[in-house]
Design a protein around this motif. Structure first.
Motif: not given
Length: 270
Positions: A214-221
């Motif tokens: 979820s963290f990764v999807r929110q940050l959109e790296p």
């Protein structure tokens, strides 16, 4: 002596011309840093080669060679001496000196670690990365509780290079607050926060693997780096590029997923 110098300079120009011809055998848009640096060194190579050929040492050696030839055969006419040692022919030592100068200035230029990092990340500007099994020696949240946290020394240089030009976020699943403190202390002791590219607020903690996703999807790296194949698989359709870090050889799961035994080996740094 003048004829000899002209011949030597002619040989030098021929070699340099061949080098430049090879450099431009591909299109200009494909020239890399090594090729551009070699072209820039052309003028310097010509200058120093000319200085070398005109140096007093080279002139003195040629003068001594002619004197020794004359003294060894005093009865031989100037015409016969010239036929034995024509002034326009370069000696092997002169030829070797010219070649050494050319080769020295056209040695391949090894890229810096920073250049390799930017190239491998395809100029990506935001990166998310798991801690366990990638940055830390430990591979599970349970190990953090029992052993504490230890930053892998071999990955530190690569990590600091990433922070110089990327917005980097580190994240991990932990079982308690004490584990969080241990991770932050380990990162601080390793000097990760001293470079200015990474702050403690960009080290994120969660209690589940789905929380990390979820963290990764929110940050959109542009890039996500992880050691969990399930997380890599879940994020494959959302993240542009991913790196799966695993000591075992893994099967490619998607076109945008790369793999490497470690983060530092992915960037060619051991």
């Amino acid at each position: 002596m003048a004829d000899s110098f002209k011949e030597e300079l002619s040989q030098l120009i021929k070699r340099l011309t061949l080098k430049i011809s090879n450099l431009f055998s591909t299109s200009l848009r494909n020239l890399d840093t090594k090729s551009i640096g070699a072209i820039a060194g052309l003028a310097v190579a010509i200058f120093f080669s000319w200085r070398l050929l005109r140096s007093p040492g080279g002139a003195q050696r040629r003068q001594r060679k002619r004197q020794s030839t004359t003294s060894a055969s005093p009865g031989v006419s100037a015409q016969s001496t010239a036929s034995v040692a024509p002034s326009g022919v370069c000696s092997p030592s002169d030829d070797s000196r010219v070649q050494n100068v050319v080769d020295e200035f056209f040695q391949p230029v090894k890229p810096t670690l920073g250049q390799v990092v930017r190239q491998r990340l395809s100029e990506g500007r935001k990166v998310t990365c798991r801690l366990l099994g990638v940055i830390l020696e430990e591979s599970s949240p349970e190990e953090l509780q029992v052993k504490g946290a230890t930053v892998r020394s071999s990955v530190l240089e690569v990590l600091l290079e990433i922070t110089k030009f990327c917005d980097l976020y580190l994240m991990e699943r932990v079982l308690d607050d004490e584990s969080e403190k241990r991770v932050l202390v380990a990162l601080e002791d390793a000097g990760v926060f001293t470079s200015g590219g990474l702050v403690k607020d960009k080290v994120l903690f969660c209690s589940t693997e789905n929380g990390r996703s979820s963290f990764v999807r929110q940050l959109e790296p542009d890039w996500h780096i992880d050691s969990n194949p399930e997380v890599i698989s879940q994020l494959a359709r959302f993240i542009k590029y991913q790196l799966h870090v695993s000591p075992l050889r893994t099967q490619k799961t998607a076109a945008n997923v790369l793999s490497a035994p470690s983060l530092e080996q992915f960037f060619g740094s051991m």
